[in-house]
Scaffold this active site. Structure first.
Site, PDB file in Angstrom:
ATOM      1  N   CYS A 101     -49.584  45.391  27.681  1.00 29.27           N
ATOM      2  CA  CYS A 101     -49.523  44.584  26.459  1.00 29.27           C
ATOM      3  C   CYS A 101     -50.074  43.178  26.761  1.00 29.27           C
ATOM      4  CB  CYS A 101     -48.091  44.482  25.952  1.00 29.27           C
ATOM      5  SG  CYS A 101     -47.296  46.095  25.812  1.00 29.27           S
ATOM      6  N   ARG A 113     -36.452  38.561  10.630  1.00 28.56           N
ATOM      7  CA  ARG A 113     -35.987  37.763  11.785  1.00 28.56           C
ATOM      8  C   ARG A 113     -37.053  36.801  12.275  1.00 28.56           C
ATOM      9  NH1 ARG A 113     -31.208  40.010  13.371  1.00 28.56           N
ATOM     10  NH2 ARG A 113     -30.930  41.995  12.315  1.00 28.56           N
ATOM     11  N   CYS A 169     -35.287  48.461  13.804  1.00 32.00           N
ATOM     12  CA  CYS A 169     -35.779  47.088  13.868  1.00 32.00           C
ATOM     13  C   CYS A 169     -37.217  47.178  14.357  1.00 32.00           C
ATOM     14  CB  CYS A 169     -34.910  46.295  14.847  1.00 32.00           C
ATOM     15  SG  CYS A 169     -35.527  44.626  15.145  1.00 32.00           S
ATOM     16  N   CYS A 181     -47.809  39.979  27.090  1.00 29.08           N
ATOM     17  CA  CYS A 181     -46.503  40.060  27.752  1.00 29.08           C
ATOM     18  C   CYS A 181     -46.507  39.654  29.225  1.00 29.08           C
ATOM     19  CB  CYS A 181     -45.965  41.489  27.620  1.00 29.08           C
ATOM     20  SG  CYS A 181     -44.338  41.622  28.379  1.00 29.08           S
ATOM     21  N   CYS A 185     -29.054  42.039  21.439  1.00 28.78           N
ATOM     22  CA  CYS A 185     -30.170  42.967  21.613  1.00 28.78           C
ATOM     23  C   CYS A 185     -30.502  43.026  23.102  1.00 28.78           C
ATOM     24  CB  CYS A 185     -31.374  42.483  20.818  1.00 28.78           C
ATOM     25  SG  CYS A 185     -32.776  43.584  21.003  1.00 28.78           S
ATOM     26  N   CYS A 237     -43.240  45.892  34.451  1.00 31.39           N
ATOM     27  CA  CYS A 237     -43.531  46.960  33.485  1.00 31.39           C
ATOM     28  C   CYS A 237     -44.942  47.520  33.701  1.00 31.39           C
ATOM     29  CB  CYS A 237     -43.388  46.405  32.061  1.00 31.39           C
ATOM     30  SG  CYS A 237     -43.661  47.673  30.813  1.00 31.39           S
ATOM     31  N   CYS A 245     -28.076  46.243  19.650  1.00 29.30           N
ATOM     32  CA  CYS A 245     -29.448  46.707  19.466  1.00 29.30           C
ATOM     33  C   CYS A 245     -30.036  46.922  20.857  1.00 29.30           C
ATOM     34  CB  CYS A 245     -30.224  45.635  18.706  1.00 29.30           C
ATOM     35  SG  CYS A 245     -31.977  45.989  18.530  1.00 29.30           S
TER      36      CYS A 245
HETATM   37  S1  SF4 Z   1     -44.040  44.240  25.818  1.00 28.73           S
HETATM   38 FE1  SF4 Z   1     -43.977  43.840  28.049  1.00 28.73          FE
HETATM   39  S2  SF4 Z   1     -42.114  44.841  28.712  1.00 28.73           S
HETATM   40 FE2  SF4 Z   1     -42.579  45.691  26.696  1.00 28.73          FE
HETATM   41  S3  SF4 Z   1     -43.846  47.510  27.091  1.00 28.73           S
HETATM   42 FE3  SF4 Z   1     -45.285  45.816  26.830  1.00 28.73          FE
HETATM   43  S4  SF4 Z   1     -45.651  45.053  28.946  1.00 28.73           S
HETATM   44 FE4  SF4 Z   1     -43.776  46.305  28.993  1.00 28.73          FE
END
Ligand code: SF4
Length: 363
Positions: A57, A261, A189, A60, A97, A53, A129
């Site tokens: 974040c 949840r 959600c 993540c 989901c 990705c 979802c």
């Molecule tokens: S949480 Fe992870 S997968 Fe989702 S947008 Fe952020 S970096 Fe990408």
């Protein structure tokens, strides 16, 4: 108690900080007024496209810029997804989901495939979802038409603390996507993560943002951070069960109708801790030994817990009617090939940059 949409941070903090027994009693009372306290929904989270990705974040392991052990994969096929959904249904899940590690949805073959997955799972009479990143109104309409039941898009934290976690998109982008979903019949959600280094003020701030949405989200996942090696948050201390219980109870009080949840972080919780979260108003868990990429208790452990607590899995569509699926041929919505301008604030987050540099040094 009628649902309120004007909660203030001060009011929410006051609830969050109540003596625990009082907080539990109040939350459990509201929970019983709006839900069956002996029913908990079991949902299965399926990573249909893992890793790689472009976002940053800080929590993540799927962000391409950090060095983690997550193995990426291309988008799963419709048949693979169907097989997994059937397995989930057989083990007691009423909701699937599907998560894809995308910044935003792009019109094209892959999105068409996801629409087919939605139709396929809806035909299995399960709630579907999706969590696919930011979406436009037209994309939300296409998902709705395919039979999507819910769209997940977490606010993650308060608007202030969000800037300490992510620099590649803004809080308003999140709210805009939720707004696009709200223009359809798809339910919302949206929740967040605790244990990222945020204050109680930030937790309350996130609950203000969620509870003042009108209507409030039908579903609010509360996650405890699972720190993953290689991510900027790898050294965060796990949150205590008391903080999790307080967060669940407060969410229940300010959003009485919502499905709260209990999401990531359950492996770090005792059975007693989870039972307390159910008492405080949590009425859904995610099943399966993985939650996208982080560990989760296995299904048989969950079923044993349900048995000892006398809990029943919630059936699909108990809260809202099953949507109809329109086939691709009969669709009224076009692939617009849109290229929306989602923001890229690009401010500096020291720990995110450090994690990225560490990864570069290792490569
Ligand atoms: S949480 Fe992870 S997968 Fe989702 S947008 Fe952020 S970096 Fe990408």
């Amino acid at each position: 108690m009628a649902t309120r949409h004007n909660w203030t941070k001060e009011e929410i903090l006051e609830i969050y900080n109540k003596p625990l027994m009082e907080l539990l009693y109040e939350a459990a009372t509201i929970h019983r007024e709006h839900h069956d306290p002996n029913t908990v929904q079991v949902s299965t989270l399926l990573s249909i496209k893992t890793g790689g990705c472009p976002e940053d974040c800080g929590y993540c392991p799927q962000a391409a810029r950090y060095h983690t052990n997550v193995e990426g994969n291309d988008l799963m096929s419709v048949n693979q997804v169907k097989a997994q959904a059937l397995r989930a249904k057989a083990s007691g899940s009423s909701r699937v989901c599907m998560g894809a590690a995308w910044r935003n949805v792009k019109d094209g073959e892959e999105f068409d495939s996801v629409l087919e997955m939605v139709r396929t799972i809806n035909k299995l009479d399960m709630e579907v979802c999706c969590t696919l990143g930011m979406i436009t109104e037209n994309q939300a309409q296409r998902l709705a038409e395919a039979g999507l039941y819910a769209y997940n898009h977490n606010l993650d934290s308060s608007e202030e603390y969000y800037k300490e976690v992510i620099s590649t998109r803004g809080y308003q982008d999140r709210l805009d996507t939720i707004g696009n979903v709200r223009k359809t019949n798809v339910t919302v959600c949206s929740g967040g993560i605790i244990g990222m280094g945020e204050s109680a003020d930030d937790r309350a701030g996130m609950l203000v943002a969620l509870s003042t949405l009108s209507p409030q989200p039908e579903s609010v996942p509360i996650n405890a951070l699972v720190p993953v090696e290689g991510t900027p948050m790898e050294e965060q201390e796990p949150v205590s069960i008391w903080e999790m219980v307080r967060m669940v109870a407060t969410a229940r009080i300010v959003m009485p109708e919502t499905q709260v949840r209990l999401s990531a972080g359950r492996t770090q919780m005792s059975r007693e801790g989870q039972a307390m979260c159910f008492f405080a108003g949590a009425n859904s868990i995610f099943a399966g030994d993985k939650l996208l990429t982080t560990p989760n208790p296995d299904v048989s452990e969950d079923m044993e817990l349900f048995k000892s607590l006398g809990l029943n899995p919630q059936k699909a569509f108990e809260k809202k009617e099953q949507p109809k699926s329109v086939s691709a041929e009969e669709s009224q919505y076009q692939n617009l090939g849109e290229k929306p301008k989602w923001s890229r604030p690009g401010h500096k987050i020291e720990r995110n940059l450090e994690a990225q540099q560490k990864r570069k040094a290792k490569a």
